[in-house]
Write a protein that holds these residues in place. Structure first.
Motif, PDB file in Angstrom:
ATOM      1  N   THR A  15       0.765  -1.083   0.050  1.00  0.00           N
ATOM      2  CA  THR A  15      -0.021   0.131   0.041  1.00  0.00           C
ATOM      3  C   THR A  15       0.932   1.249   0.131  1.00  0.00           C
ATOM      4  O   THR A  15       2.091   1.214   0.439  1.00  0.00           O
ATOM      5  N   SER A  16       0.168   2.151  -0.558  1.00  0.00           N
ATOM      6  CA  SER A  16       1.146   3.532  -0.479  1.00  0.00           C
ATOM      7  C   SER A  16       1.631   4.194   0.672  1.00  0.00           C
ATOM      8  O   SER A  16       2.612   4.629   0.836  1.00  0.00           O
ATOM      9  N   THR A  19       4.358   1.996   2.116  1.00  0.00           N
ATOM     10  CA  THR A  19       5.830   2.384   1.656  1.00  0.00           C
ATOM     11  C   THR A  19       6.097   3.625   1.801  1.00  0.00           C
ATOM     12  O   THR A  19       7.292   3.600   2.128  1.00  0.00           O
ATOM     13  N   ASP A  33       5.403  -4.703   1.514  1.00  0.00           N
ATOM     14  CA  ASP A  33       5.627  -3.064   1.147  1.00  0.00           C
ATOM     15  C   ASP A  33       7.283  -3.042   1.407  1.00  0.00           C
ATOM     16  O   ASP A  33       7.615  -2.407   0.203  1.00  0.00           O
ATOM     17  N   ASP A 106      -7.171   4.270   4.062  1.00  0.00           N
ATOM     18  CA  ASP A 106      -6.616   2.971   4.094  1.00  0.00           C
ATOM     19  C   ASP A 106      -6.423   2.545   5.644  1.00  0.00           C
ATOM     20  O   ASP A 106      -6.552   3.252   6.516  1.00  0.00           O
ATOM     21  N   HIS A 162      -2.254   9.271  -6.986  1.00  0.00           N
ATOM     22  CA  HIS A 162      -3.044   8.248  -6.694  1.00  0.00           C
ATOM     23  C   HIS A 162      -4.611   8.450  -7.291  1.00  0.00           C
ATOM     24  O   HIS A 162      -5.506   7.555  -7.022  1.00  0.00           O
ATOM     25  N   PHE A 206       3.599   0.513 -10.930  1.00  0.00           N
ATOM     26  CA  PHE A 206       2.658   0.532  -9.749  1.00  0.00           C
ATOM     27  C   PHE A 206       1.584  -0.133  -9.960  1.00  0.00           C
ATOM     28  O   PHE A 206       0.992  -0.925  -9.063  1.00  0.00           O
ATOM     29  N   ASN A 207       0.699   0.081 -10.868  1.00  0.00           N
ATOM     30  CA  ASN A 207      -0.568  -0.428 -11.098  1.00  0.00           C
ATOM     31  C   ASN A 207      -0.661  -1.901 -11.398  1.00  0.00           C
ATOM     32  O   ASN A 207      -1.507  -2.708 -10.754  1.00  0.00           O
ATOM     33  N   MET A 211      -1.189  -1.012  -6.850  1.00  0.00           N
ATOM     34  CA  MET A 211      -1.067   0.140  -6.057  1.00  0.00           C
ATOM     35  C   MET A 211      -1.529   1.282  -7.186  1.00  0.00           C
ATOM     36  O   MET A 211      -0.739   1.498  -8.337  1.00  0.00           O
TER      37      MET A 211
END
Length: 280
Positions: A15-16, A19, A33, A106, A162, A206-207, A211
Protein backbone atom coordinates in the motif's frame (compact mmCIF):
# COMPACT_ATOMS: atom_id res chain seq x y z
CA UNK A 1 -14.95 8.63 19.16
CA UNK A 2 -15.14 5.31 21.02
CA UNK A 3 -17.50 3.46 18.64
CA UNK A 4 -15.04 2.74 15.83
CA UNK A 5 -15.57 -0.48 13.92
CA UNK A 6 -12.52 -2.75 13.57
CA UNK A 7 -11.12 -2.75 10.05
CA UNK A 8 -9.38 -5.44 8.02
CA UNK A 9 -5.76 -4.64 7.19
CA UNK A 10 -4.55 -6.16 3.90
CA UNK A 11 -1.14 -7.79 4.20
CA UNK A 12 -0.80 -9.45 0.79
CA UNK A 13 -0.40 -6.36 -1.42
CA UNK A 14 1.72 -3.25 -0.89
CA UNK A 15 0.00 0.00 0.00
CA UNK A 16 1.14 3.53 -0.66
CA UNK A 17 0.72 4.55 3.00
CA UNK A 18 2.97 1.77 4.29
CA UNK A 19 5.68 2.14 1.62
CA UNK A 20 5.65 5.93 2.02
CA UNK A 21 5.82 5.56 5.80
CA UNK A 22 8.77 3.19 5.61
CA UNK A 23 10.79 5.66 3.54
CA UNK A 24 10.08 8.25 6.25
CA UNK A 25 11.48 5.91 8.90
CA UNK A 26 8.18 4.38 9.99
CA UNK A 27 7.79 0.87 11.40
CA UNK A 28 4.22 0.05 10.35
CA UNK A 29 4.77 -2.05 7.23
CA UNK A 30 4.95 -5.64 6.02
CA UNK A 31 7.43 -7.66 4.01
CA UNK A 32 5.35 -7.14 0.86
CA UNK A 33 5.72 -3.38 1.29
CA UNK A 34 9.46 -3.57 1.84
CA UNK A 35 10.03 -5.86 -1.14
CA UNK A 36 7.97 -3.63 -3.40
CA UNK A 37 9.74 -0.48 -2.20
CA UNK A 38 13.23 -1.89 -2.82
CA UNK A 39 12.19 -3.23 -6.22
CA UNK A 40 10.78 0.16 -7.15
CA UNK A 41 13.88 1.99 -5.95
CA UNK A 42 16.15 -0.29 -7.96
CA UNK A 43 14.35 0.81 -11.10
CA UNK A 44 13.32 4.36 -10.19
CA UNK A 45 15.94 5.70 -7.84
CA UNK A 46 14.47 8.95 -6.48
CA UNK A 47 11.77 7.60 -4.18
CA UNK A 48 13.46 8.08 -0.80
CA UNK A 49 14.57 11.63 -1.55
CA UNK A 50 11.19 12.60 -3.03
CA UNK A 51 9.25 11.19 -0.10
CA UNK A 52 11.35 12.96 2.47
CA UNK A 53 11.38 16.29 0.63
CA UNK A 54 7.60 16.14 0.45
CA UNK A 55 7.42 15.65 4.21
CA UNK A 56 9.73 18.60 4.76
CA UNK A 57 7.46 20.66 2.50
CA UNK A 58 4.50 19.76 4.74
CA UNK A 59 6.26 21.39 7.69
CA UNK A 60 7.01 24.61 5.82
CA UNK A 61 3.56 24.87 4.25
CA UNK A 62 1.74 24.32 7.57
CA UNK A 63 4.06 26.74 9.36
CA UNK A 64 3.33 29.39 6.72
CA UNK A 65 -0.42 28.87 6.98
CA UNK A 66 -0.35 29.23 10.74
CA UNK A 67 2.16 32.04 11.09
CA UNK A 68 1.61 34.07 7.92
CA UNK A 69 -2.01 33.35 7.05
CA UNK A 70 -3.37 32.99 10.59
CA UNK A 71 -5.14 29.69 9.87
CA UNK A 72 -6.27 27.70 12.90
CA UNK A 73 -8.02 24.71 11.31
CA UNK A 74 -6.71 22.10 8.88
CA UNK A 75 -7.94 19.11 6.89
CA UNK A 76 -5.20 16.68 5.82
CA UNK A 77 -6.55 14.62 2.91
CA UNK A 78 -4.90 11.25 2.41
CA UNK A 79 -2.78 11.87 5.50
CA UNK A 80 -0.90 8.56 5.51
CA UNK A 81 0.64 6.85 8.51
CA UNK A 82 1.72 8.91 11.52
CA UNK A 83 5.38 9.84 11.68
CA UNK A 84 7.12 12.91 13.11
CA UNK A 85 6.09 16.46 12.22
CA UNK A 86 2.46 15.51 11.63
CA UNK A 87 0.14 18.41 10.77
CA UNK A 88 -1.25 18.85 14.28
CA UNK A 89 2.23 18.76 15.80
CA UNK A 90 3.52 21.44 13.45
CA UNK A 91 0.44 23.66 13.67
CA UNK A 92 -0.06 23.38 17.41
CA UNK A 93 3.61 24.14 18.08
CA UNK A 94 2.88 27.64 16.79
CA UNK A 95 -0.82 27.90 17.73
CA UNK A 96 -1.95 25.33 20.35
CA UNK A 97 -5.63 26.07 19.74
CA UNK A 98 -5.48 24.75 16.16
CA UNK A 99 -7.97 22.05 15.08
CA UNK A 100 -6.87 19.27 12.71
CA UNK A 101 -8.91 16.64 10.86
CA UNK A 102 -7.02 13.75 9.25
CA UNK A 103 -8.70 11.90 6.37
CA UNK A 104 -7.61 8.59 4.83
CA UNK A 105 -9.24 5.49 3.37
CA UNK A 106 -6.41 3.04 4.16
CA UNK A 107 -7.38 0.68 7.02
CA UNK A 108 -3.88 0.58 8.52
CA UNK A 109 -3.82 4.38 8.61
CA UNK A 110 -7.15 4.26 10.40
CA UNK A 111 -5.90 1.76 12.95
CA UNK A 112 -2.67 3.57 13.78
CA UNK A 113 -3.90 7.10 13.21
CA UNK A 114 -6.67 6.87 15.75
CA UNK A 115 -4.20 5.67 18.35
CA UNK A 116 -1.43 8.17 17.64
CA UNK A 117 -2.98 11.23 16.00
CA UNK A 118 -6.17 11.77 17.95
CA UNK A 119 -4.48 12.84 21.14
CA UNK A 120 -7.12 15.32 22.31
CA UNK A 121 -10.44 16.88 21.33
CA UNK A 122 -8.78 19.28 18.88
CA UNK A 123 -7.61 16.48 16.55
CA UNK A 124 -9.51 13.64 14.91
CA UNK A 125 -9.11 10.89 12.31
CA UNK A 126 -11.83 10.15 9.74
CA UNK A 127 -11.97 7.00 7.63
CA UNK A 128 -13.29 8.36 4.35
CA UNK A 129 -12.58 8.68 0.64
CA UNK A 130 -12.00 12.35 -0.09
CA UNK A 131 -13.23 11.82 -3.65
CA UNK A 132 -16.72 11.66 -2.11
CA UNK A 133 -16.88 15.23 -0.93
CA UNK A 134 -20.53 15.16 0.12
CA UNK A 135 -20.00 12.19 2.42
CA UNK A 136 -16.85 13.74 3.85
CA UNK A 137 -18.53 17.06 4.58
CA UNK A 138 -21.36 15.21 6.34
CA UNK A 139 -18.97 13.54 8.81
CA UNK A 140 -19.90 14.65 12.35
CA UNK A 141 -16.27 14.84 13.48
CA UNK A 142 -15.36 17.11 10.59
CA UNK A 143 -18.32 19.37 11.31
CA UNK A 144 -17.34 19.43 15.01
CA UNK A 145 -13.84 20.73 14.37
CA UNK A 146 -14.01 22.64 11.08
CA UNK A 147 -15.94 25.90 10.69
CA UNK A 148 -16.27 26.74 6.99
CA UNK A 149 -17.15 30.30 7.90
CA UNK A 150 -13.47 30.78 8.82
CA UNK A 151 -10.36 30.18 6.67
CA UNK A 152 -9.25 26.58 6.53
CA UNK A 153 -5.98 25.00 5.42
CA UNK A 154 -6.36 21.92 3.23
CA UNK A 155 -3.54 19.54 2.40
CA UNK A 156 -3.50 17.19 -0.58
CA UNK A 157 0.13 16.11 -0.31
CA UNK A 158 1.47 13.28 -2.43
CA UNK A 159 -2.04 12.00 -3.14
CA UNK A 160 -2.68 13.49 -6.59
CA UNK A 161 -0.78 10.67 -8.28
CA UNK A 162 -3.14 8.15 -6.67
CA UNK A 163 -6.12 9.80 -8.37
CA UNK A 164 -6.80 8.36 -11.78
CA UNK A 165 -8.28 10.55 -14.49
CA UNK A 166 -11.65 8.85 -14.08
CA UNK A 167 -11.63 9.83 -10.39
CA UNK A 168 -12.07 13.45 -11.38
CA UNK A 169 -8.99 14.90 -9.68
CA UNK A 170 -9.87 18.49 -10.59
CA UNK A 171 -13.27 18.07 -8.96
CA UNK A 172 -11.81 16.39 -5.88
CA UNK A 173 -9.38 19.27 -5.41
CA UNK A 174 -11.75 22.07 -6.30
CA UNK A 175 -15.04 21.10 -4.70
CA UNK A 176 -14.15 21.40 -1.02
CA UNK A 177 -11.94 24.48 -1.42
CA UNK A 178 -14.83 25.97 -3.36
CA UNK A 179 -16.91 25.86 -0.17
CA UNK A 180 -14.22 27.58 1.87
CA UNK A 181 -14.10 31.31 2.56
CA UNK A 182 -11.44 33.66 1.14
CA UNK A 183 -8.20 33.37 3.03
CA UNK A 184 -8.33 29.57 2.90
CA UNK A 185 -5.26 27.79 1.52
CA UNK A 186 -4.59 24.57 -0.39
CA UNK A 187 -1.22 22.81 -0.07
CA UNK A 188 -0.76 20.38 -2.96
CA UNK A 189 1.92 18.07 -4.25
CA UNK A 190 2.11 15.11 -6.59
CA UNK A 191 4.89 13.15 -8.19
CA UNK A 192 5.62 14.11 -11.78
CA UNK A 193 7.84 12.68 -14.48
CA UNK A 194 8.96 14.86 -17.36
CA UNK A 195 9.83 11.95 -19.67
CA UNK A 196 6.80 10.40 -21.37
CA UNK A 197 8.18 6.88 -21.77
CA UNK A 198 9.52 6.71 -18.22
CA UNK A 199 6.24 8.06 -16.84
CA UNK A 200 4.25 5.37 -18.64
CA UNK A 201 6.65 2.68 -17.41
CA UNK A 202 6.34 3.79 -13.80
CA UNK A 203 2.56 3.95 -13.96
CA UNK A 204 2.46 0.43 -15.39
CA UNK A 205 4.75 -0.97 -12.70
CA UNK A 206 2.84 0.53 -9.79
CA UNK A 207 -0.57 -0.47 -11.12
CA UNK A 208 0.59 -4.00 -11.88
CA UNK A 209 1.58 -4.32 -8.20
CA UNK A 210 -1.94 -3.32 -7.16
CA UNK A 211 -1.06 0.26 -6.19
CA UNK A 212 -3.15 2.78 -8.10
CA UNK A 213 -0.82 5.32 -9.70
CA UNK A 214 -1.12 8.13 -12.24
CA UNK A 215 2.09 10.08 -12.50
CA UNK A 216 1.55 13.17 -14.61
CA UNK A 217 3.55 15.75 -16.48
CA UNK A 218 3.77 19.24 -14.99
CA UNK A 219 1.28 20.44 -17.61
CA UNK A 220 -1.19 17.70 -16.64
CA UNK A 221 -0.90 18.63 -12.96
CA UNK A 222 -1.49 22.29 -13.71
CA UNK A 223 -4.66 21.30 -15.59
CA UNK A 224 -6.20 19.72 -12.46
CA UNK A 225 -5.27 22.47 -10.00
CA UNK A 226 -8.05 24.92 -9.05
CA UNK A 227 -7.68 28.55 -10.20
CA UNK A 228 -6.33 29.94 -6.95
CA UNK A 229 -3.62 32.49 -6.31
CA UNK A 230 -0.15 30.96 -5.94
CA UNK A 231 1.84 31.78 -2.82
CA UNK A 232 5.37 32.65 -3.92
CA UNK A 233 7.42 30.98 -5.27
CA UNK A 234 4.37 29.38 -6.95
CA UNK A 235 4.43 25.67 -7.87
CA UNK A 236 7.71 23.87 -8.48
CA UNK A 237 9.82 21.02 -7.13
CA UNK A 238 8.71 21.11 -3.48
CA UNK A 239 12.30 20.96 -2.20
CA UNK A 240 12.68 24.48 -3.62
CA UNK A 241 9.52 25.88 -1.98
CA UNK A 242 10.91 28.23 0.68
CA UNK A 243 13.67 25.82 1.77
CA UNK A 244 14.72 25.99 5.41
CA UNK A 245 17.87 24.07 6.38
CA UNK A 246 17.06 24.72 10.04
CA UNK A 247 13.68 23.00 10.12
CA UNK A 248 13.26 19.94 12.39
CA UNK A 249 14.85 16.71 11.20
CA UNK A 250 12.88 13.71 10.06
CA UNK A 251 13.23 10.22 11.51
CA UNK A 252 16.34 8.41 10.20
CA UNK A 253 16.19 6.57 6.90
CA UNK A 254 15.93 2.78 7.51
CA UNK A 255 19.29 1.01 7.05
CA UNK A 256 17.97 -1.01 4.10
CA UNK A 257 17.23 2.24 2.23
CA UNK A 258 20.34 4.24 3.08
CA UNK A 259 21.99 3.52 -0.27
CA UNK A 260 19.15 5.27 -2.11
CA UNK A 261 19.61 8.59 -0.31
CA UNK A 262 20.81 11.30 -2.70
CA UNK A 263 19.95 9.38 -5.84
CA UNK A 264 17.43 11.95 -7.02
CA UNK A 265 20.38 13.97 -8.30
CA UNK A 266 20.86 11.24 -10.89
CA UNK A 267 17.20 11.25 -11.93
CA UNK A 268 16.04 14.88 -12.31
CA UNK A 269 13.11 13.88 -14.51
CA UNK A 270 11.14 12.60 -11.47
CA UNK A 271 10.20 14.82 -8.53
CA UNK A 272 7.38 16.01 -6.32
CA UNK A 273 5.69 19.05 -7.85
CA UNK A 274 3.55 21.37 -5.81
CA UNK A 275 3.11 24.49 -3.78
CA UNK A 276 0.68 26.53 -1.72
CA UNK A 277 -2.43 28.13 -3.23
CA UNK A 278 -4.63 30.80 -1.66
CA UNK A 279 -8.30 31.57 -2.16
CA UNK A 280 -8.90 35.31 -2.53
Amino acid sequence: MDDYTPVEIPEDVPTSARTYGWMLGGKDNFEVDRQFTIGMLEQFHSGVDITRENRRFLYRAVRYMVQEAGIRQFIDMGCGLPTNNNVHQVAQAFAPETHVVYVDNDPIVLAHGRALLTTDQSTTMIHADFRDQEALLAEPELRRLIDFERPVGMLFLSVGHHLMDEDGPARALGEIIGRAVPGSHLAFSQMVCTRDEQRAEMNAQFNAAGMQMRLRSVEEVEAILPPLERVEPACLNVKDWRPDPGQPALDPVPPELQKYVGRSALEPSIYEYGGLLRKV
